[in-house]
Design a protein around this motif. Structure first.
Motif, PDB file in Angstrom:
ATOM      1  N   ALA A  32     -12.235 -13.942   4.038  1.00 61.16           N
ATOM      2  CA  ALA A  32     -10.995 -13.469   4.186  1.00 61.16           C
ATOM      3  C   ALA A  32     -11.066 -12.843   5.484  1.00 61.16           C
ATOM      4  N   ILE A  33      -9.893 -12.756   6.437  1.00 67.27           N
ATOM      5  CA  ILE A  33      -9.783 -12.230   7.415  1.00 67.27           C
ATOM      6  C   ILE A  33      -8.580 -11.223   7.247  1.00 67.27           C
ATOM      7  N   VAL A  34      -8.915  -9.899   7.657  1.00 68.81           N
ATOM      8  CA  VAL A  34      -7.849  -8.906   7.514  1.00 68.81           C
ATOM      9  C   VAL A  34      -6.915  -9.103   8.733  1.00 68.81           C
ATOM     10  N   THR A  35      -5.430  -9.353   8.020  1.00 68.21           N
ATOM     11  CA  THR A  35      -4.583  -9.424   9.391  1.00 68.21           C
ATOM     12  C   THR A  35      -3.574  -8.250   9.410  1.00 68.21           C
ATOM     13  N   GLY A  36      -3.938  -7.068   8.747  1.00 68.76           N
ATOM     14  CA  GLY A  36      -3.123  -5.947   8.935  1.00 68.76           C
ATOM     15  C   GLY A  36      -3.565  -4.772   8.068  1.00 68.76           C
ATOM     16  N   ASP A  37      -2.950  -3.641   8.221  1.00 68.07           N
ATOM     17  CA  ASP A  37      -3.249  -2.480   7.497  1.00 68.07           C
ATOM     18  C   ASP A  37      -2.650  -2.436   6.192  1.00 68.07           C
ATOM     19  N   PRO A  38      -3.463  -1.923   4.948  1.00 64.70           N
ATOM     20  CA  PRO A  38      -3.096  -1.776   3.918  1.00 64.70           C
ATOM     21  C   PRO A  38      -1.815  -1.138   3.733  1.00 64.70           C
ATOM     22  N   VAL A  39      -0.885  -1.678   2.840  1.00 63.31           N
ATOM     23  CA  VAL A  39       0.109  -1.055   2.591  1.00 63.31           C
ATOM     24  C   VAL A  39       0.384  -1.018   0.952  1.00 63.31           C
ATOM     25  N   PRO A  40       1.428  -0.365   0.540  1.00 61.24           N
ATOM     26  CA  PRO A  40       1.602  -0.151  -0.982  1.00 61.24           C
ATOM     27  C   PRO A  40       1.866  -1.451  -1.476  1.00 61.24           C
ATOM     28  N   SER A  41       1.359  -1.679  -2.704  1.00 54.18           N
ATOM     29  CA  SER A  41       1.916  -2.912  -3.195  1.00 54.18           C
ATOM     30  C   SER A  41       3.386  -3.124  -3.593  1.00 54.18           C
ATOM     31  N   TYR A  42       3.659  -4.186  -3.504  1.00 51.94           N
ATOM     32  CA  TYR A  42       5.140  -4.538  -3.262  1.00 51.94           C
ATOM     33  C   TYR A  42       5.329  -5.897  -4.153  1.00 51.94           C
ATOM     34  N   PRO A  43       6.718  -6.051  -5.008  1.00 56.15           N
ATOM     35  CA  PRO A  43       6.923  -7.493  -5.438  1.00 56.15           C
ATOM     36  C   PRO A  43       6.353  -8.764  -4.649  1.00 56.15           C
ATOM     37  N   PRO A  44       5.572  -9.393  -5.086  1.00 57.44           N
ATOM     38  CA  PRO A  44       5.635  -9.957  -6.657  1.00 57.44           C
ATOM     39  C   PRO A  44       4.342  -9.143  -7.137  1.00 57.44           C
ATOM     40  N   TRP A  45       3.618  -8.275  -6.454  1.00 54.04           N
ATOM     41  CA  TRP A  45       2.613  -7.648  -7.121  1.00 54.04           C
ATOM     42  C   TRP A  45       3.313  -6.319  -7.791  1.00 54.04           C
ATOM     43  N   PRO A  46       2.384  -5.962  -8.737  1.00 48.78           N
ATOM     44  CA  PRO A  46       2.844  -4.590  -9.328  1.00 48.78           C
ATOM     45  C   PRO A  46       3.041  -3.683  -8.531  1.00 48.78           C
ATOM     46  N   LEU A  47       3.968  -2.564  -8.639  1.00 52.25           N
ATOM     47  CA  LEU A  47       4.417  -1.627  -7.667  1.00 52.25           C
ATOM     48  C   LEU A  47       3.184  -0.642  -7.853  1.00 52.25           C
ATOM     49  N   GLN A  48       3.138   0.328  -6.994  1.00 54.65           N
ATOM     50  CA  GLN A  48       1.915   1.153  -6.701  1.00 54.65           C
ATOM     51  C   GLN A  48       1.566   1.972  -7.705  1.00 54.65           C
ATOM     52  N   ASN A  49       2.655   2.359  -8.391  1.00 53.29           N
ATOM     53  CA  ASN A  49       2.479   3.293  -9.636  1.00 53.29           C
ATOM     54  C   ASN A  49       2.409   2.660 -11.040  1.00 53.29           C
ATOM     55  N   PRO A  96      -3.542  -7.268   3.535  1.00 47.67           N
ATOM     56  CA  PRO A  96      -2.903  -8.573   4.159  1.00 47.67           C
ATOM     57  C   PRO A  96      -4.078  -9.385   4.745  1.00 47.67           C
ATOM     58  N   CYS A  97      -4.421 -10.587   4.366  1.00 45.05           N
ATOM     59  CA  CYS A  97      -5.469 -11.119   4.902  1.00 45.05           C
ATOM     60  C   CYS A  97      -5.079 -12.763   4.798  1.00 45.05           C
TER      61      CYS A  97
END
Length: 102
Positions: free
Chosen positions: A42-59, A68-69
């Motif tokens: 995996a090559i990281v392409t950006g900074d970590p961000v809070p999860s967003y749809p389609p992933w479960p939300l952060q809480n 992002p990778c």
């Protein structure tokens, strides 16, 4: 935010939430490719961000951060492209992923 390969430590120190994991539904596909002599990285392409749809939300359970990778997959078996494509077509996060294989 460093990993310690010698001690098998994983990156998991961003807001006390784990990051750096392969989506659970893709892990068996990646393991099979590696067992056949292929490589997955995996090559990281950006900074970590809070999860967003389609992933479960952060809480929500399973939520947290998205790192992002780009996955780079090198496989000796041409059937692996179809297997991973089928997996991506059947998982919610597949809609946010693109498959490029070399």
């Amino acid at each position: 935010m460093l990993t310690d390969e010698k001690r098998q430590l994983q990156l998991c120190d961003v807001a006390d939430l784990p990051i750096g994991y392969v989506p659970r539904s893709l892990a068996p596909n990646f393991r099979e490719i590696m067992d056949k002599g292929g490589k997955v990285s995996a090559i990281v392409t950006g900074d970590p961000v809070p999860s967003y749809p389609p992933w479960p939300l952060q809480n929500e359970p399973g939520g947290g951060l998205v790192l992002p990778c780009d996955y780079v997959i090198s496989t000796p078996c041409k059937d692996d492209h179809k297997i991973i494509t089928d997996t991506l077509n059947h998982i919610p996060e597949g809609s946010a992923m693109e498959l490029l294989m070399c």
